[in-house]
Design a protein around this motif. Sequence first.
Motif, PDB file in Angstrom:
ATOM      1  N   ALA A  85       0.842  -1.201   0.000  1.00  0.00           N
ATOM      2  CA  ALA A  85       0.000   0.000   0.000  1.00  0.00           C
ATOM      3  C   ALA A  85       0.876   1.250   0.000  1.00  0.00           C
ATOM      4  O   ALA A  85       0.583   2.213  -0.715  1.00  0.00           O
ATOM      5  CB  ALA A  85      -0.941   0.000   1.196  1.00  0.00           C
ATOM      6  N   LEU A  86       1.937   1.226   0.776  1.00  0.00           N
ATOM      7  CA  LEU A  86       2.855   2.363   0.810  1.00  0.00           C
ATOM      8  C   LEU A  86       3.495   2.572  -0.559  1.00  0.00           C
ATOM      9  O   LEU A  86       3.628   3.708  -1.017  1.00  0.00           O
ATOM     10  CB  LEU A  86       3.925   2.147   1.880  1.00  0.00           C
ATOM     11  CG  LEU A  86       4.974   3.240   2.028  1.00  0.00           C
ATOM     12  CD1 LEU A  86       4.331   4.571   2.385  1.00  0.00           C
ATOM     13  CD2 LEU A  86       6.003   2.837   3.074  1.00  0.00           C
ATOM     14  N   ALA A  87       3.856   1.485  -1.214  1.00  0.00           N
ATOM     15  CA  ALA A  87       4.461   1.586  -2.547  1.00  0.00           C
ATOM     16  C   ALA A  87       3.494   2.237  -3.538  1.00  0.00           C
ATOM     17  O   ALA A  87       3.901   3.058  -4.355  1.00  0.00           O
ATOM     18  CB  ALA A  87       4.897   0.212  -3.045  1.00  0.00           C
ATOM     19  N   ARG A  88       2.214   1.885  -3.455  1.00  0.00           N
ATOM     20  CA  ARG A  88       1.222   2.507  -4.344  1.00  0.00           C
ATOM     21  C   ARG A  88       1.103   4.007  -4.049  1.00  0.00           C
ATOM     22  O   ARG A  88       1.000   4.824  -4.966  1.00  0.00           O
ATOM     23  CB  ARG A  88      -0.134   1.826  -4.183  1.00  0.00           C
ATOM     24  CG  ARG A  88      -0.221   0.490  -4.883  1.00  0.00           C
ATOM     25  CD  ARG A  88      -1.642  -0.048  -4.899  1.00  0.00           C
ATOM     26  NE  ARG A  88      -2.202  -0.244  -3.574  1.00  0.00           N
ATOM     27  CZ  ARG A  88      -2.018  -1.330  -2.809  1.00  0.00           C
ATOM     28  NH1 ARG A  88      -1.274  -2.315  -3.257  1.00  0.00           N
ATOM     29  NH2 ARG A  88      -2.568  -1.419  -1.624  1.00  0.00           N
ATOM     30  N   ASP A  89       1.113   4.367  -2.761  1.00  0.00           N
ATOM     31  CA  ASP A  89       1.044   5.780  -2.394  1.00  0.00           C
ATOM     32  C   ASP A  89       2.267   6.534  -2.912  1.00  0.00           C
ATOM     33  O   ASP A  89       2.154   7.674  -3.384  1.00  0.00           O
ATOM     34  CB  ASP A  89       0.936   5.943  -0.881  1.00  0.00           C
ATOM     35  CG  ASP A  89      -0.390   5.456  -0.326  1.00  0.00           C
ATOM     36  OD1 ASP A  89      -1.355   5.291  -1.102  1.00  0.00           O
ATOM     37  OD2 ASP A  89      -0.461   5.225   0.902  1.00  0.00           O
ATOM     38  N   ILE A  90       3.424   5.904  -2.834  1.00  0.00           N
ATOM     39  CA  ILE A  90       4.643   6.537  -3.326  1.00  0.00           C
ATOM     40  C   ILE A  90       4.559   6.747  -4.830  1.00  0.00           C
ATOM     41  O   ILE A  90       4.958   7.796  -5.342  1.00  0.00           O
ATOM     42  CB  ILE A  90       5.887   5.720  -2.924  1.00  0.00           C
ATOM     43  CG1 ILE A  90       6.108   5.853  -1.418  1.00  0.00           C
ATOM     44  CG2 ILE A  90       7.114   6.159  -3.707  1.00  0.00           C
ATOM     45  CD1 ILE A  90       7.174   4.951  -0.852  1.00  0.00           C
ATOM     46  N   ILE A  93       2.564   9.782  -5.366  1.00  0.00           N
ATOM     47  CA  ILE A  93       3.337  10.980  -5.013  1.00  0.00           C
ATOM     48  C   ILE A  93       4.343  11.310  -6.115  1.00  0.00           C
ATOM     49  O   ILE A  93       4.479  12.469  -6.520  1.00  0.00           O
ATOM     50  CB  ILE A  93       4.045  10.797  -3.653  1.00  0.00           C
ATOM     51  CG1 ILE A  93       3.011  10.791  -2.525  1.00  0.00           C
ATOM     52  CG2 ILE A  93       5.104  11.868  -3.425  1.00  0.00           C
ATOM     53  CD1 ILE A  93       3.553  10.328  -1.187  1.00  0.00           C
ATOM     54  N   VAL A  94       5.028  10.295  -6.620  1.00  0.00           N
ATOM     55  CA  VAL A  94       6.021  10.517  -7.676  1.00  0.00           C
ATOM     56  C   VAL A  94       5.344  11.055  -8.934  1.00  0.00           C
ATOM     57  O   VAL A  94       5.845  11.999  -9.563  1.00  0.00           O
ATOM     58  CB  VAL A  94       6.811   9.221  -7.964  1.00  0.00           C
ATOM     59  CG1 VAL A  94       7.624   9.334  -9.243  1.00  0.00           C
ATOM     60  CG2 VAL A  94       7.706   8.877  -6.786  1.00  0.00           C
ATOM     61  N   ALA A  95       4.202  10.483  -9.297  1.00  0.00           N
ATOM     62  CA  ALA A  95       3.489  10.968 -10.489  1.00  0.00           C
ATOM     63  C   ALA A  95       3.076  12.427 -10.321  1.00  0.00           C
ATOM     64  O   ALA A  95       3.218  13.232 -11.251  1.00  0.00           O
ATOM     65  CB  ALA A  95       2.266  10.084 -10.752  1.00  0.00           C
ATOM     66  N   GLU A  96       2.578  12.771  -9.154  1.00  0.00           N
ATOM     67  CA  GLU A  96       2.170  14.161  -8.901  1.00  0.00           C
ATOM     68  C   GLU A  96       3.376  15.095  -8.905  1.00  0.00           C
ATOM     69  O   GLU A  96       3.316  16.205  -9.441  1.00  0.00           O
ATOM     70  CB  GLU A  96       1.403  14.252  -7.576  1.00  0.00           C
ATOM     71  CG  GLU A  96       0.905  15.633  -7.235  1.00  0.00           C
ATOM     72  CD  GLU A  96      -0.152  16.183  -8.198  1.00  0.00           C
ATOM     73  OE1 GLU A  96      -0.471  17.379  -8.101  1.00  0.00           O
ATOM     74  OE2 GLU A  96      -0.650  15.425  -9.064  1.00  0.00           O
ATOM     75  N   LEU A 102       8.656  18.844  -9.905  1.00  0.00           N
ATOM     76  CA  LEU A 102       9.518  18.903  -8.722  1.00  0.00           C
ATOM     77  C   LEU A 102      10.684  17.950  -8.907  1.00  0.00           C
ATOM     78  O   LEU A 102      10.553  16.908  -9.545  1.00  0.00           O
ATOM     79  CB  LEU A 102       8.741  18.500  -7.464  1.00  0.00           C
ATOM     80  CG  LEU A 102       7.676  19.476  -6.987  1.00  0.00           C
ATOM     81  CD1 LEU A 102       6.865  18.850  -5.858  1.00  0.00           C
ATOM     82  CD2 LEU A 102       8.322  20.765  -6.515  1.00  0.00           C
ATOM     83  N   THR A 103      11.818  18.277  -8.327  1.00  0.00           N
ATOM     84  CA  THR A 103      12.977  17.387  -8.389  1.00  0.00           C
ATOM     85  C   THR A 103      12.851  16.318  -7.313  1.00  0.00           C
ATOM     86  O   THR A 103      12.149  16.519  -6.301  1.00  0.00           O
ATOM     87  CB  THR A 103      14.278  18.170  -8.141  1.00  0.00           C
ATOM     88  OG1 THR A 103      14.266  18.664  -6.789  1.00  0.00           O
ATOM     89  CG2 THR A 103      14.449  19.310  -9.131  1.00  0.00           C
ATOM     90  N   PRO A 104      13.539  15.178  -7.493  1.00  0.00           N
ATOM     91  CA  PRO A 104      13.545  14.158  -6.444  1.00  0.00           C
ATOM     92  C   PRO A 104      14.051  14.708  -5.108  1.00  0.00           C
ATOM     93  O   PRO A 104      13.551  14.343  -4.046  1.00  0.00           O
ATOM     94  CB  PRO A 104      14.479  13.077  -6.991  1.00  0.00           C
ATOM     95  CG  PRO A 104      14.389  13.223  -8.471  1.00  0.00           C
ATOM     96  CD  PRO A 104      14.226  14.708  -8.700  1.00  0.00           C
ATOM     97  N   GLY A 105      15.015  15.615  -5.171  1.00  0.00           N
ATOM     98  CA  GLY A 105      15.534  16.218  -3.945  1.00  0.00           C
ATOM     99  C   GLY A 105      14.469  17.020  -3.202  1.00  0.00           C
ATOM    100  O   GLY A 105      14.399  16.985  -1.976  1.00  0.00           O
ATOM    101  N   ALA A 106      13.637  17.732  -3.947  1.00  0.00           N
ATOM    102  CA  ALA A 106      12.567  18.512  -3.323  1.00  0.00           C
ATOM    103  C   ALA A 106      11.540  17.595  -2.671  1.00  0.00           C
ATOM    104  O   ALA A 106      11.075  17.856  -1.556  1.00  0.00           O
ATOM    105  CB  ALA A 106      11.894  19.406  -4.361  1.00  0.00           C
TER     106      ALA A 106
END
Length: 115
Positions: A85-90, A93-96, A102-106
């Motif tokens: 479930a956490l992986a799906r949420d991530i 978040i990454v898609a958004e 936004l950069t990965p660092g941000a």
Amino acid sequence: MLFTVDPGSSSPLFEQLAASIRGAILSGRVAVNERLPAARDLAVALDINIHTVLRAYQELRDEGFIELRRGRGAVVTDRARDYSALARDIDTIVAEAKRLELTPGAVSAMIREAW
């Protein structure tokens, strides 16, 4: 089971292997209670040192993805199912974050701040 590492990458091999196994578990390609290959067999298959495989397995054990059992080897834990479930949420978040450019660092900074 197909796990990969890239010897030309700047990331340590054990981290690459742990990430590959972690991804396989989270995607369901490796099931709960499934045994991972013996460290020696995986080292031979990937042409890497057995200690590299053992270090990756230890990292996954410390994260709760696998149990290391004497005589049975590395086995995927029930707890690993909770991470899906956490992986799906991530993924969301990454898609958004990509949509917002936004950069990965941000994104990492935002997660650290929330933590």
